[in-house]
Scaffold this motif. Structure first.
Motif, PDB file in Angstrom:
ATOM      1  N   GLU A 145      -7.824   8.081   2.017  1.00  0.00           N
ATOM      2  CA  GLU A 145      -8.753   8.099   3.153  1.00  0.00           C
ATOM      3  C   GLU A 145      -8.343   7.013   4.147  1.00  0.00           C
ATOM      4  O   GLU A 145      -7.982   5.906   3.744  1.00  0.00           O
ATOM      5  CB  GLU A 145     -10.181   7.844   2.637  1.00  0.00           C
ATOM      6  CG  GLU A 145     -11.267   8.114   3.631  1.00  0.00           C
ATOM      7  CD  GLU A 145     -12.653   8.044   2.983  1.00  0.00           C
ATOM      8  OE1 GLU A 145     -13.608   8.493   3.636  1.00  0.00           O
ATOM      9  OE2 GLU A 145     -12.780   7.559   1.842  1.00  0.00           O
ATOM     10  N   ASN A 146      -8.389   7.352   5.432  1.00  0.00           N
ATOM     11  CA  ASN A 146      -8.005   6.399   6.497  1.00  0.00           C
ATOM     12  C   ASN A 146      -6.622   5.794   6.245  1.00  0.00           C
ATOM     13  O   ASN A 146      -6.413   4.588   6.402  1.00  0.00           O
ATOM     14  CB  ASN A 146      -9.050   5.275   6.614  1.00  0.00           C
ATOM     15  CG  ASN A 146     -10.421   5.814   6.966  1.00  0.00           C
ATOM     16  OD1 ASN A 146     -10.539   6.736   7.768  1.00  0.00           O
ATOM     17  ND2 ASN A 146     -11.453   5.242   6.369  1.00  0.00           N
ATOM     18  N   ASN A 147      -5.695   6.657   5.826  1.00  0.00           N
ATOM     19  CA  ASN A 147      -4.311   6.231   5.556  1.00  0.00           C
ATOM     20  C   ASN A 147      -4.197   5.184   4.447  1.00  0.00           C
ATOM     21  O   ASN A 147      -3.221   4.446   4.377  1.00  0.00           O
ATOM     22  CB  ASN A 147      -3.648   5.696   6.834  1.00  0.00           C
ATOM     23  CG  ASN A 147      -3.482   6.789   7.872  1.00  0.00           C
ATOM     24  OD1 ASN A 147      -3.064   7.896   7.540  1.00  0.00           O
ATOM     25  ND2 ASN A 147      -3.808   6.487   9.112  1.00  0.00           N
ATOM     26  N   LYS A 148      -5.221   5.121   3.606  1.00  0.00           N
ATOM     27  CA  LYS A 148      -5.191   4.197   2.470  1.00  0.00           C
ATOM     28  C   LYS A 148      -5.375   4.967   1.172  1.00  0.00           C
ATOM     29  O   LYS A 148      -6.065   5.980   1.129  1.00  0.00           O
ATOM     30  CB  LYS A 148      -6.299   3.145   2.610  1.00  0.00           C
ATOM     31  CG  LYS A 148      -6.054   2.152   3.739  1.00  0.00           C
ATOM     32  CD  LYS A 148      -7.184   1.160   3.843  1.00  0.00           C
ATOM     33  CE  LYS A 148      -6.976   0.216   5.018  1.00  0.00           C
ATOM     34  NZ  LYS A 148      -8.124  -0.688   5.216  1.00  0.00           N
ATOM     35  N   ARG A 149      -4.767   4.460   0.113  1.00  0.00           N
ATOM     36  CA  ARG A 149      -4.855   5.070  -1.210  1.00  0.00           C
ATOM     37  C   ARG A 149      -5.631   4.146  -2.131  1.00  0.00           C
ATOM     38  O   ARG A 149      -5.322   2.967  -2.233  1.00  0.00           O
ATOM     39  CB  ARG A 149      -3.438   5.288  -1.758  1.00  0.00           C
ATOM     40  CG  ARG A 149      -3.402   5.983  -3.101  1.00  0.00           C
ATOM     41  CD  ARG A 149      -1.977   6.158  -3.587  1.00  0.00           C
ATOM     42  NE  ARG A 149      -1.481   4.956  -4.255  1.00  0.00           N
ATOM     43  CZ  ARG A 149      -0.435   4.921  -5.070  1.00  0.00           C
ATOM     44  NH1 ARG A 149       0.271   6.023  -5.271  1.00  0.00           N
ATOM     45  NH2 ARG A 149      -0.061   3.801  -5.647  1.00  0.00           N
ATOM     46  N   LYS A 150      -6.662   4.677  -2.773  1.00  0.00           N
ATOM     47  CA  LYS A 150      -7.465   3.859  -3.691  1.00  0.00           C
ATOM     48  C   LYS A 150      -7.539   4.544  -5.058  1.00  0.00           C
ATOM     49  O   LYS A 150      -7.876   5.727  -5.152  1.00  0.00           O
ATOM     50  CB  LYS A 150      -8.878   3.673  -3.129  1.00  0.00           C
ATOM     51  CG  LYS A 150      -9.737   2.723  -3.959  1.00  0.00           C
ATOM     52  CD  LYS A 150     -11.097   2.493  -3.321  1.00  0.00           C
ATOM     53  CE  LYS A 150     -12.053   3.606  -3.676  1.00  0.00           C
ATOM     54  NZ  LYS A 150     -13.432   3.363  -3.207  1.00  0.00           N
ATOM     55  N   LYS A 151      -7.205   3.794  -6.096  1.00  0.00           N
ATOM     56  CA  LYS A 151      -7.290   4.344  -7.459  1.00  0.00           C
ATOM     57  C   LYS A 151      -8.752   4.570  -7.821  1.00  0.00           C
ATOM     58  O   LYS A 151      -9.620   3.765  -7.468  1.00  0.00           O
ATOM     59  CB  LYS A 151      -6.649   3.371  -8.457  1.00  0.00           C
ATOM     60  CG  LYS A 151      -6.431   3.996  -9.813  1.00  0.00           C
ATOM     61  CD  LYS A 151      -5.740   3.033 -10.777  1.00  0.00           C
ATOM     62  CE  LYS A 151      -5.570   3.725 -12.118  1.00  0.00           C
ATOM     63  NZ  LYS A 151      -5.569   2.815 -13.235  1.00  0.00           N
ATOM     64  N   ILE A 152      -9.015   5.680  -8.488  1.00  0.00           N
ATOM     65  CA  ILE A 152     -10.393   6.017  -8.832  1.00  0.00           C
ATOM     66  C   ILE A 152     -10.564   6.123 -10.336  1.00  0.00           C
ATOM     67  O   ILE A 152      -9.630   6.436 -11.074  1.00  0.00           O
ATOM     68  CB  ILE A 152     -10.849   7.332  -8.151  1.00  0.00           C
ATOM     69  CG1 ILE A 152      -9.896   8.492  -8.482  1.00  0.00           C
ATOM     70  CG2 ILE A 152     -10.960   7.131  -6.644  1.00  0.00           C
ATOM     71  CD1 ILE A 152     -10.338   9.844  -7.934  1.00  0.00           C
ATOM     72  N   SER A 153     -11.789   5.847 -10.791  1.00  0.00           N
ATOM     73  CA  SER A 153     -12.117   6.023 -12.204  1.00  0.00           C
ATOM     74  C   SER A 153     -13.612   6.259 -12.353  1.00  0.00           C
ATOM     75  O   SER A 153     -14.414   5.826 -11.511  1.00  0.00           O
ATOM     76  CB  SER A 153     -11.693   4.806 -13.034  1.00  0.00           C
ATOM     77  OG  SER A 153     -12.437   3.677 -12.666  1.00  0.00           O
TER      78      SER A 153
END
Length: 268
Positions: A145-153
């Motif tokens: 999202e918004n050119n950013k990658r965030k790891k999810i759990s």
């Protein structure tokens, strides 16, 4: 156990990562306009399909054909392209067509890569929300999202007494049957929003999602993301979700077991 090599995961997750961006460009350049709606059930109920569903699927099939011409493809709108390959792409061009028809932004493009029938890499792309979910192997999933990658759990340590539950019967469970599961009805406090609910569970925003009558293209693309984020996914009668049908997803096994027990009166 991982079904793909590190190199294969990279190849296919990179392909889906690029495809998500291309799908958004395709939507805003070609499909963000008036569309035509048809009813697949023709007077026997309501199951809408739009010209956008068909255009999205043709676009996705073309991209797969260009990159992986020997692979099998199963799509909701254009059926099964068979081959001898162990790899099959499963496509829901618009998951949440009803939402699409009325302008809700929760619809998505769902795509999974299956190896010998098992979903191994999945994409849930939400063009209007400008974000997408993707697993890069069997242990890591991300939201972009918004050119950013965030790891999810998932919220692995959540207690059953504190769970947030989203559920939908989609007309498959009668009012008489629902009376057999009062505890489940009481737990259903949060809205269900197509594949976005499953995606939110992967982020730890919700802890249980159950839906009735999922087809393989509704759930296969989400299964690798759910599992990589630490979630548990089965049918209501505790069979492999690869069979589709009535689906239950939970943040941990303890919660899942309790929900299976509560759903048992309507899971036969």
């Amino acid at each position: 156990m991982s079904l793909l090599s590190v190199k294969e995961y990279k190849l296919y997750s990179n392909f889906l990562n690029t495809l998500a961006k291309n799908l958004n460009k395709f939507y805003y350049s070609k499909l963000n306009k008036t569309f035509v709606i048809s009813n697949k059930l023709k007077g026997k109920g309501y199951d809408p399909v739009t010209t956008s569903d068909k255009a999205f699927e043709k676009f996705i099939r073309l991209k797969i054909k260009q990159k992986f011409p020997g692979h099998q493809v199963i799509g909701e709108e254009f059926g099964h392209k068979k081959s001898t390959s162990d790899f099959t792409w499963v496509i829901d061009p618009i998951d949440g067509t009803r939402s699409y028809v009325i302008g809700n932004p929760t619809w998505s493009n769902l795509i999974s890569l299956n190896y010998k029938g098992n979903p191994v890499v999945g994409l849930a792309n939400f063009p209007v929300l400008n974000k997408y979910y993707l697993n890069t192997n069997n242990k890591k999933a991300y939201v972009f999202e918004n050119n950013k990658r965030k790891k999810i759990s998932v919220s692995k340590d959540i207690l059953f007494s504190n769970i947030k539950v989203s559920g939908a019967f989609h007309g498959a469970v009668s009012l008489k049957q629902q009376m057999k599961i009062p505890k489940v009805l009481k737990l259903m406090q949060f809205p269900t929003a197509d594949a976005l609910s499953y995606s939110h569970l992967c982020e730890g925003k919700i802890d249980v999602v159950f839906q009735a009558t999922n087809k393989i293209w509704d759930i296969h693309p989400l299964m690798p993301i759910i599992k990589a984020a630490g979630g548990v996914v089965t049918t209501w009668d505790n069979r492999d979700a690869v069979n589709a049908g009535n689906i239950l997803v939970s943040a941990n096994q303890l919660i899942h077991n309790k929900m299976l027990k509560l759903l048992k009166p309507v899971s036969k």
